[in-house]
Design an enzyme around this catalytic site. Sequence first.
Site, mmCIF file in Angstrom:
data_model
loop_
_atom_site.group_PDB
_atom_site.id
_atom_site.type_symbol
_atom_site.label_atom_id
_atom_site.label_comp_id
_atom_site.label_asym_id
_atom_site.label_seq_id
_atom_site.Cartn_x
_atom_site.Cartn_y
_atom_site.Cartn_z
ATOM 1 N N ASN A 13 0.862 -1.268 -0.006
ATOM 2 C CA ASN A 13 0.118 0.151 -0.002
ATOM 3 C C ASN A 13 0.780 1.371 -0.020
ATOM 4 O O ASN A 13 1.483 1.525 1.051
ATOM 5 C CB ASN A 13 -0.809 -0.005 1.139
ATOM 6 C CG ASN A 13 -1.721 0.991 1.781
ATOM 7 O OD1 ASN A 13 -1.962 2.041 0.347
ATOM 8 N ND2 ASN A 13 -2.466 1.283 2.406
ATOM 9 N N GLU A 102 -7.065 4.826 7.734
ATOM 10 C CA GLU A 102 -6.920 6.129 7.638
ATOM 11 C C GLU A 102 -8.149 6.679 6.532
ATOM 12 O O GLU A 102 -8.349 7.934 6.930
ATOM 13 C CB GLU A 102 -5.623 6.344 6.493
ATOM 14 C CG GLU A 102 -4.320 6.071 7.532
ATOM 15 C CD GLU A 102 -2.996 5.534 6.776
ATOM 16 O OE1 GLU A 102 -3.160 5.589 5.594
ATOM 17 O OE2 GLU A 102 -2.287 5.044 7.483
ATOM 18 N N GLY A 180 3.035 9.269 10.715
ATOM 19 C CA GLY A 180 3.783 10.411 10.089
ATOM 20 C C GLY A 180 3.792 10.333 8.718
ATOM 21 O O GLY A 180 3.489 9.276 7.857
HETATM 22 P P1 PGA Z 1 2.462 0.704 7.429
HETATM 23 O O1 PGA Z 1 1.013 0.583 6.966
HETATM 24 O O2 PGA Z 1 2.908 -0.727 7.100
HETATM 25 O O3 PGA Z 1 3.117 1.969 6.796
HETATM 26 O O4 PGA Z 1 2.325 0.519 9.067
HETATM 27 C C1 PGA Z 1 0.081 -0.495 6.808
HETATM 28 C C2 PGA Z 1 -1.070 -0.178 6.147
HETATM 29 O O5 PGA Z 1 -1.832 0.884 6.701
HETATM 30 O O6 PGA Z 1 -1.518 -0.544 5.340
#
Ligand code: PGA
Length: 261
Positions: A13, A102, A180
Amino acid sequence: MSTQYKKTYLFANWKMYLSFEESAALAKELAAHFATLQSTVEMVVFPSALATQATVQVLQGTALHVGAQNVYSVDKGGYTGEISSEMYRDIGVTHVLVGHSERRHIFHESNHDARQKVEAVLAAGLVPVLCLGETKIERERGETQTVLETQLRAFLQDIVWPLGRPLFVAYEPVWAISRGTGTAAVGEFCEPLEAEKMHILIAQLVAGLISGVDPLILFGGSVRPHTVQGYLAEPHIAGVLVGAASTDFVRWQAIVKNAVG
Ligand code: PGA
């Protein structure tokens, strides 16, 4: 690699970390290094909306798939700023993240919104990746199970799941996700055994909501090259959804190597 699953799922992602140029450059490196993948590995990258088409073009003819980070639940019309599942499908996208934390916490997407999106994604013939997870406060209050159950019910209750469509769930405890924008500092470490417990719970909850479909449950939350193996060693962790560490070729390559050799 877990023996319970036929494949290991490595999903990247890219969030909003990369510019168009950076996305295209990373896609080219992926195309060069992962033109062929072992048949036991499935890799999907989720670029920004802007870079999706270019990424699809660069990865054409490779074993990699391209997904969308978000969609709107209507196929066409006056929805300024939105992109539909059909539009993504028409350019070669195969997977869609739905209900990412998010989207929920920064953009206030509700469980109802997430459900609408799952239905739209399925109707377009695409594969949704159902993202869920509890916040730190919810965990401290002992609400984790209730939260996961509520999110899963919204996603799956009374849904008609198309025959043969894989059912991906990504368990991403919000407190474990990298934080962040500039530095993408690691979130709190979620012990693989704790993740495994949650995956077992999710599998049970899914079984209570939908029959005849075995979910493929991925773990997400600050997965790094040195932690990926620990997660994949757990029997109910079918793969990982990686954010920050997937946006740098060297780190992603190390994750893939440590995950599948
Ligand atoms: P991260 O994100 O590996 O940066 O913690 C995972 C995600 O939110 O898909």
